[in-house]
Scaffold this motif. Structure first.
Motif, PDB file in Angstrom:
ATOM      1  N   UNK A   1     -58.166 -62.632  62.488  1.00  0.00           N
ATOM      2  CA  UNK A   1     -59.265 -61.720  62.174  1.00  0.00           C
ATOM      3  C   UNK A   1     -59.152 -60.391  62.911  1.00  0.00           C
ATOM      4  N   UNK A   2     -58.220 -60.274  63.838  1.00  0.00           N
ATOM      5  CA  UNK A   2     -58.048 -59.022  64.584  1.00  0.00           C
ATOM      6  C   UNK A   2     -56.576 -58.661  64.662  1.00  0.00           C
ATOM      7  N   UNK A   3     -56.319 -57.396  64.964  1.00  0.00           N
ATOM      8  CA  UNK A   3     -54.945 -56.945  65.132  1.00  0.00           C
ATOM      9  C   UNK A   3     -54.263 -57.630  66.287  1.00  0.00           C
ATOM     10  N   UNK A   4     -55.028 -57.930  67.335  1.00  0.00           N
ATOM     11  CA  UNK A   4     -54.457 -58.626  68.494  1.00  0.00           C
ATOM     12  C   UNK A   4     -53.976 -60.019  68.101  1.00  0.00           C
ATOM     13  N   UNK A   5     -54.801 -60.739  67.339  1.00  0.00           N
ATOM     14  CA  UNK A   5     -54.390 -62.065  66.879  1.00  0.00           C
ATOM     15  C   UNK A   5     -53.186 -61.981  65.951  1.00  0.00           C
ATOM     16  N   UNK A   6     -53.083 -60.897  65.201  1.00  0.00           N
ATOM     17  CA  UNK A   6     -51.963 -60.740  64.261  1.00  0.00           C
ATOM     18  C   UNK A   6     -50.636 -60.544  64.980  1.00  0.00           C
ATOM     19  N   UNK A   7     -50.666 -60.177  66.253  1.00  0.00           N
ATOM     20  CA  UNK A   7     -49.426 -60.037  67.023  1.00  0.00           C
ATOM     21  C   UNK A   7     -49.062 -58.610  67.331  1.00  0.00           C
ATOM     22  N   UNK A   8     -49.166 -57.734  66.346  1.00  0.00           N
ATOM     23  CA  UNK A   8     -48.902 -56.310  66.564  1.00  0.00           C
ATOM     24  C   UNK A   8     -49.430 -55.531  65.373  1.00  0.00           C
ATOM     25  N   UNK A   9     -49.513 -54.230  65.545  1.00  0.00           N
ATOM     26  CA  UNK A   9     -49.804 -53.375  64.410  1.00  0.00           C
ATOM     27  C   UNK A   9     -48.937 -52.141  64.501  1.00  0.00           C
ATOM     28  N   UNK A  10     -48.782 -51.476  63.389  1.00  0.00           N
ATOM     29  CA  UNK A  10     -47.884 -50.319  63.299  1.00  0.00           C
ATOM     30  C   UNK A  10     -48.708 -49.085  62.946  1.00  0.00           C
ATOM     31  N   UNK A  11     -48.377 -47.972  63.593  1.00  0.00           N
ATOM     32  CA  UNK A  11     -49.007 -46.684  63.303  1.00  0.00           C
ATOM     33  C   UNK A  11     -47.933 -45.720  62.811  1.00  0.00           C
ATOM     34  N   UNK A  12     -48.227 -45.015  61.743  1.00  0.00           N
ATOM     35  CA  UNK A  12     -47.304 -44.011  61.222  1.00  0.00           C
ATOM     36  C   UNK A  12     -48.080 -42.730  60.934  1.00  0.00           C
ATOM     37  N   UNK A  13     -47.399 -41.608  61.052  1.00  0.00           N
ATOM     38  CA  UNK A  13     -47.996 -40.311  60.750  1.00  0.00           C
ATOM     39  C   UNK A  13     -47.086 -39.544  59.810  1.00  0.00           C
ATOM     40  N   UNK A  14     -47.695 -38.891  58.839  1.00  0.00           N
ATOM     41  CA  UNK A  14     -46.962 -38.034  57.919  1.00  0.00           C
ATOM     42  C   UNK A  14     -47.077 -36.606  58.432  1.00  0.00           C
ATOM     43  N   UNK A  15     -45.996 -36.106  58.981  1.00  0.00           N
ATOM     44  CA  UNK A  15     -46.044 -34.767  59.599  1.00  0.00           C
ATOM     45  C   UNK A  15     -46.256 -33.665  58.561  1.00  0.00           C
ATOM     46  N   UNK A  16     -45.936 -33.954  57.308  1.00  0.00           N
ATOM     47  CA  UNK A  16     -46.106 -32.942  56.258  1.00  0.00           C
ATOM     48  C   UNK A  16     -47.570 -32.824  55.831  1.00  0.00           C
ATOM     49  N   UNK A  17     -48.242 -33.971  55.726  1.00  0.00           N
ATOM     50  CA  UNK A  17     -49.630 -33.961  55.235  1.00  0.00           C
ATOM     51  C   UNK A  17     -50.651 -34.134  56.357  1.00  0.00           C
ATOM     52  N   UNK A  18     -50.195 -34.576  57.533  1.00  0.00           N
ATOM     53  CA  UNK A  18     -51.114 -34.825  58.629  1.00  0.00           C
ATOM     54  C   UNK A  18     -51.851 -36.150  58.521  1.00  0.00           C
ATOM     55  N   UNK A  19     -51.476 -36.988  57.556  1.00  0.00           N
ATOM     56  CA  UNK A  19     -52.147 -38.267  57.368  1.00  0.00           C
ATOM     57  C   UNK A  19     -51.650 -39.291  58.390  1.00  0.00           C
ATOM     58  N   UNK A  20     -52.593 -40.082  58.911  1.00  0.00           N
ATOM     59  CA  UNK A  20     -52.266 -41.162  59.841  1.00  0.00           C
ATOM     60  C   UNK A  20     -52.619 -42.494  59.192  1.00  0.00           C
ATOM     61  N   UNK A  21     -51.766 -43.489  59.438  1.00  0.00           N
ATOM     62  CA  UNK A  21     -52.005 -44.826  58.895  1.00  0.00           C
ATOM     63  C   UNK A  21     -51.705 -45.850  59.970  1.00  0.00           C
ATOM     64  N   UNK A  22     -52.469 -46.946  59.992  1.00  0.00           N
ATOM     65  CA  UNK A  22     -52.127 -48.061  60.874  1.00  0.00           C
ATOM     66  C   UNK A  22     -52.533 -49.355  60.185  1.00  0.00           C
TER      67      UNK A  22
END
Length: 297
Positions: free
Chosen positions: A123-144
């Protein structure tokens, strides 16, 4: 189903367990389960790190071929689905009922339930083990996105379904990250499934549950896809009435195929030969002979 009716409850729980046993045995037959130690290792997040000497690290992930993991996911999928009769938690609930007077077995079941929820439905990112963050330098969009959501995107967006919402959510991370997230979960779910299957076998042998012996014995996965068998073959003109059942006599238009000469006439309109003898050197091309005017039975 009326919960106040013990007979109905027992019948329902037996149905859940029998469905689980059949599907779990198919998971057990998958090639990834052939090497148990390797499967256990695969269930953990394994990352090989090599220092490069300039402050950087070379990170290596090594997993089985995607199509191998994909086939394992397909075999597992009904066990992951709450709506299916073979759902893992339904089997646990059924065993909990049958083991309600067996404290030690009841504790094993409760422990298995907790671990399954944590590993397969965190139910949480911690329980899932890890999470990934990415950024699009062209659009400035962030995703995790956490590992579990990436896994579900691979299973339901790339493999067994084409879930558009999951694909869109996980698209910024790419197929590689979705697959890498999925492998440990698929491997662990296989382990949990097979362990519960073996626990069910022990309870059956001890007489604590009385499932149909058929579900423990019937074939659930093909060992070979090449067969040889003796048979009689019958044929008739196109459009002839077929037999009404497997045991009824053939109608009079049907004749038995009993020679290599007869075999050579079985060709489709596209030139494909339906039957051939072992001593034929090669199949004829469409221009080598007339089209067949008879069908094999």
């Amino acid at each position: 189903m009326g919960t106040g009716d013990p007979k109905s409850l027992i019948a329902q729980y037996q149905e859940y367990l029998e469905a689980f046993v059949l599907r779990a045995r198919r998971v057990e037959e998958h090639s990834l389960a052939a090497d148990w130690d390797a499967l256990v290792e695969l269930a953990e997040i394994q990352i090989q790190v090599t220092p490069l000497g300039n402050g950087e690290m070379l990170i290596k992930h090594q997993y089985p071929a995607e199509e191998v993991v994909e086939s394992a996911a397909a075999r597992l999928r009904p066990i992951l689905l709450e709506g299916d009769a073979c759902f893992y938690q339904k089997a646990l609930k059924a065993l909990g009922y049958f083991c309600r007077s067996l404290p030690q077995d009841g504790e094993w079941i409760r422990s298995a339930r907790r671990e399954w929820r944590t590993r397969v439905a965190p139910t949480t990112g911690e329980e899932a083990g890890y999470w990934i963050m990415v950024s699009n330098t062209a659009t400035g969009e962030d995703h995790n996105l956490d590992r579990h959501l990436l896994t579900m995107a691979w299973i339901y967006g790339d493999v067994v379904h084409h879930d558009t919402a999951r694909r869109q959510e996980a698209d910024p991370f790419g197929l590689v990250d979705r697959f890498r997230a999925a492998v440990p979960l698929i491997a662990w779910a296989m382990i949990g499934t097979i362990e519960l299957l073996n626990f069910t076998r022990v309870l059956q042998e001890a007489g604590h549950i009385t499932l149909s012996e058929k579900v423990f014995e019937e074939s659930v996965a093909l060992k070979s896809t090449t067969w040889e068998e003796k048979a009689k073959v019958y044929f008739a003109p196109v459009g002839s009435e077929p037999p009404t059942a497997a045991t009824t006599p053939f109608p009079e238009q049907w004749a038995q195929l009993d020679s290599a000469a007869d075999v050579s006439i079985f060709r489709t309109t596209s030139g494909v030969q339906l039957l051939r003898t072992d001593d034929q050197a090669a199949e004829q091309s469409p221009s080598d002979g007339p089209e067949a005017d008879r069908d094999a039975g």
